[in-house]
Design an enzyme around this catalytic site. Sequence first.
Site, PDB file in Angstrom:
ATOM      1  N   ASP A  79       0.843  -1.200   0.000  1.00 34.25           N
ATOM      2  CA  ASP A  79       0.000   0.000   0.000  1.00 34.25           C
ATOM      3  C   ASP A  79       0.869   1.236   0.000  1.00 34.25           C
ATOM      4  OD1 ASP A  79      -2.054  -1.652   0.207  1.00 34.25           O
ATOM      5  OD2 ASP A  79      -2.776  -0.961   2.160  1.00 34.25           O
ATOM      6  N   GLU A  89       3.927   1.643  -1.183  1.00 37.11           N
ATOM      7  CA  GLU A  89       4.513   1.910  -2.506  1.00 37.11           C
ATOM      8  C   GLU A  89       3.454   2.477  -3.454  1.00 37.11           C
ATOM      9  OE1 GLU A  89       7.843  -1.411  -3.340  1.00 37.11           O
ATOM     10  OE2 GLU A  89       5.951  -2.126  -2.538  1.00 37.11           O
ATOM     11  N   SER A  97     -13.573   6.720  -1.430  1.00 39.52           N
ATOM     12  CA  SER A  97     -12.472   6.230  -0.611  1.00 39.52           C
ATOM     13  C   SER A  97     -12.116   7.312   0.416  1.00 39.52           C
ATOM     14  CB  SER A  97     -11.311   5.933  -1.551  1.00 39.52           C
ATOM     15  OG  SER A  97     -10.283   5.340  -0.837  1.00 39.52           O
ATOM     16  N   LEU A  98     -11.019   7.142   1.116  1.00 36.39           N
ATOM     17  CA  LEU A  98     -10.604   8.140   2.108  1.00 36.39           C
ATOM     18  C   LEU A  98      -9.262   8.725   1.726  1.00 36.39           C
ATOM     19  CD1 LEU A  98     -11.266   6.267   5.477  1.00 36.39           C
ATOM     20  CD2 LEU A  98     -12.391   8.355   4.723  1.00 36.39           C
ATOM     21  N   GLU A 102     -11.494   5.614  14.829  1.00 37.84           N
ATOM     22  CA  GLU A 102     -11.830   4.202  14.642  1.00 37.84           C
ATOM     23  C   GLU A 102     -10.673   3.446  14.033  1.00 37.84           C
ATOM     24  OE1 GLU A 102     -15.197   4.347  12.006  1.00 37.84           O
ATOM     25  OE2 GLU A 102     -16.181   5.853  13.268  1.00 37.84           O
ATOM     26  N   ARG A 105     -17.921  -2.228  -3.561  1.00 38.05           N
ATOM     27  CA  ARG A 105     -17.677  -0.845  -3.974  1.00 38.05           C
ATOM     28  C   ARG A 105     -17.762  -0.698  -5.494  1.00 38.05           C
ATOM     29  NH1 ARG A 105     -14.429   2.913  -1.654  1.00 38.05           N
ATOM     30  NH2 ARG A 105     -13.292   1.350  -0.478  1.00 38.05           N
ATOM     31  N   GLU A 135     -16.735  -3.049   6.216  1.00 40.87           N
ATOM     32  CA  GLU A 135     -15.638  -3.821   5.647  1.00 40.87           C
ATOM     33  C   GLU A 135     -15.888  -5.306   5.894  1.00 40.87           C
ATOM     34  OE1 GLU A 135     -13.708  -1.490   4.451  1.00 40.87           O
ATOM     35  OE2 GLU A 135     -11.803  -2.446   3.938  1.00 40.87           O
ATOM     36  N   LYS A 180     -12.909  10.792  11.948  1.00 40.27           N
ATOM     37  CA  LYS A 180     -14.088  11.397  11.292  1.00 40.27           C
ATOM     38  C   LYS A 180     -14.645  12.509  12.156  1.00 40.27           C
ATOM     39  CE  LYS A 180     -15.380   6.832   9.647  1.00 40.27           C
ATOM     40  NZ  LYS A 180     -16.219   5.655   9.856  1.00 40.27           N
ATOM     41  N   CYS A 226      25.232 -13.291 -18.967  1.00 34.67           N
ATOM     42  CA  CYS A 226      25.847 -13.478 -20.289  1.00 34.67           C
ATOM     43  C   CYS A 226      27.014 -12.534 -20.552  1.00 34.67           C
ATOM     44  CB  CYS A 226      24.792 -13.331 -21.390  1.00 34.67           C
ATOM     45  SG  CYS A 226      24.205 -11.644 -21.587  1.00 34.67           S
ATOM     46  N   CYS A 269      19.884  -5.897 -19.363  1.00 34.28           N
ATOM     47  CA  CYS A 269      20.791  -6.602 -20.252  1.00 34.28           C
ATOM     48  C   CYS A 269      20.136  -6.545 -21.633  1.00 34.28           C
ATOM     49  CB  CYS A 269      20.949  -8.054 -19.797  1.00 34.28           C
ATOM     50  SG  CYS A 269      21.723  -9.058 -21.081  1.00 34.28           S
TER      51      CYS A 269
END
Length: 716
Positions: A39, A41, A103-104, A133, A156, A193, A308, A429, A444
């Site tokens: 997440d 990244e 989303s948040l 929460e 969703r 969720e 929230k 190689c 390469c």
Amino acid sequence: MKIDIKVENDIKKRIDRLRAEISENNRLYYVESAPVISDYEYDMLMNELIALEKEHPELVTPDSPTQKVGSDLAPAGLRLADADIAARNNEFAQYPHRYPMLSLGNTYDITEVEAFADRALKSLQTSFTYSCELKFDGTAICLTYRNGRLFRALTRGDGAIGDDVTENARHIRNIPQVLKGSGWPEEFEIRGEIYMPYEAFDRLNEERRRDEDQPFANPRNAASGSLKLINPAEVGHRGLECTLYHMLGENLPFQTHEQALNAAAEWGLPVSDKRKICHGISEIEEYINYWDAARKSLPFATDGIVIKINELAYQKELGYTAKFPRWAVAYKFKAEQALTKVLSIDYQVGRTGAVTPVANLEPVLLSGTTVKRATLHNAEQMQQLGIRIGDYVYVEKGGEIIPKITGVELDRREPGTVLPVFPDKCPDCGTPLVRDEGEAKYFCPNEDGCPTQIKGKLVHFISRKAMNVIAGDATVDQLFNLGYVHSPADLYDLDKQKLLTLEGWKERSAQRFLDSLEASKKTGFDHVLFALGIRYVGETTARSLARHFGNIDALMAAERDTLLSVEDIGEVIADSILDWFRQPEHLHEIERLRNAGLKFTMEEENQTSSALEGLTIVITGNFSVSRDEIKSLIAGNGGKNSSSVSGKTSYLLAGEKPGPEKIKKAQNLGVEIIDEARFRAMLAAAGVRHEPGGSGLERENLPAQTEKTPEQPTLF
Ligand code: IVH
């Protein structure tokens, strides 16, 4: 002036690449439930894109991932890694969300939480409270209750339209079908969720390993994969749980979010008891710090804290941006880390020629598993870390699958540590490595002569999502080392005589391998195109190209502008395609594959039939493909898969090592027992062309098969 154009071009290229990477990672996360990056990244990629688009608003496009919520809706006709999910293509009805499912906004930085609180205060100009929460790490669900009964459950989806998973939701233990008590609105929505507690996750993965199915990478993927199973009863066995955290509806009789959730709890809805009302930033920070440590002893995964504004009137006043509510923010926990010593560094060449430095580590325990190797990504990353062999380093799980090194503990550096030198020649190689403009990795360039790349490309070519030939790395190694196979087309020139010279191969295994190659000729053009291994042409891009051009000749003749007009194709991909088709050896290879009988023209997409309509089939034992693939074949062809034999069972489909109880019961009840060959013959008789399992062969007597994501270096 010249410089400006060049800078502009570089920025455009970077934006292009970020969008392609983010879109592909969205697909892996939302559709396949199999992400390959963490997440963190992902968020870093997204933040970079947001920052670049902010600086260059003229480059913002409506289809940029910054403008859309990720989607879990599977594109029609998609052949997915997990047959559980694949089988449900078009299985779920889709409905629009009454209120967009957003989303948040999230951050890893406490000062941004402070900034969120300051902004809210400035806007509202009055005092208010916060509901803090846990951020549950699962997959979002939207439940509608009508007259006290569960009416509908939607995923969703893309935020506007979701998949109807009501029947599956009815099998989740703590989702009530009927509400308790009284006083609920005639109709309301409650969102939350679906997650899989660790215990259920471990049990499921153990089962999957036993059945030779790919285990899920983490509980979140297991939850989203399980929620989209086609068999609701099977969903019930997966041990999913639900927690609800957001009520919506017209004229709800509450002043605060807390009151709404307390009422929901009284009606029997599952609401977390770990919520806390906070009165200011110091209480919020206290809550965050407490749960950052305490979450490690929770029986389920959490990835942060959601803060929230509690008063519903103030929520309404603050409103929403296109993607997020302005009244809530997520503070995400950093992944767990471990400290260990670097013993040495290997440089691995992937199938595309990319060279990845991989550190060998003193084994260390991290989030439940022992880590011995970790990726260092590229030369730049090594330099930025300033890493030396012998250093103590911090290791984190990336995408919870491949660990990575995130920092060096300089305080523990001992005398005698050695500065690693990134090779300037291919470790395999010996060809001098190159680094393209805008690329972080060294490559390469000896694409068609470097043994690792050749073998990597062959493994990719035969992999399940490509040509689905039943063989693995070991077979490719043998065939390559004996000089029998150098390019994919050579595979189709193999004969039994040659195969019988391979160590450990017998008449039966040779025949099965040849049959599997023969069956692979039926693979659709989109998969053939993916199998060719053109750089940046992943599964999704291959599908778009195949659909757009219809055949390889049209694709080969396409000019740059035409390629750029195809959905999701940017400059980097277009140039890579043009470059690939410019090389005479690739054109020759295509001709040989075409002569071998591979499909280079798109056919109508029709993978399903009603061949098994009205039949109830129970399966037992092991098959040439995973049990899930067999189940998906049954469902995809109109049949019903049931878990136990009864008078209503039409057939017991028995593979290797069938369960004696099921066999006995079928015999007693006079239920016909069929084997896999007979089952596939039934499908073939009904004209089913494309079988997810491909060939109907048993893996057992073939040399070892390993299934691996082709683009990733071998780490374990
Ligand atoms: S509130 C308008 N509360 O995290 C958005 N979301 O990364 C309302 N999540 O989309 C969402 N725990 O799927 C909220 N306590 C919680 C949550 C939560 C997990 C998920 C949710 C959200 C995602 C954002």
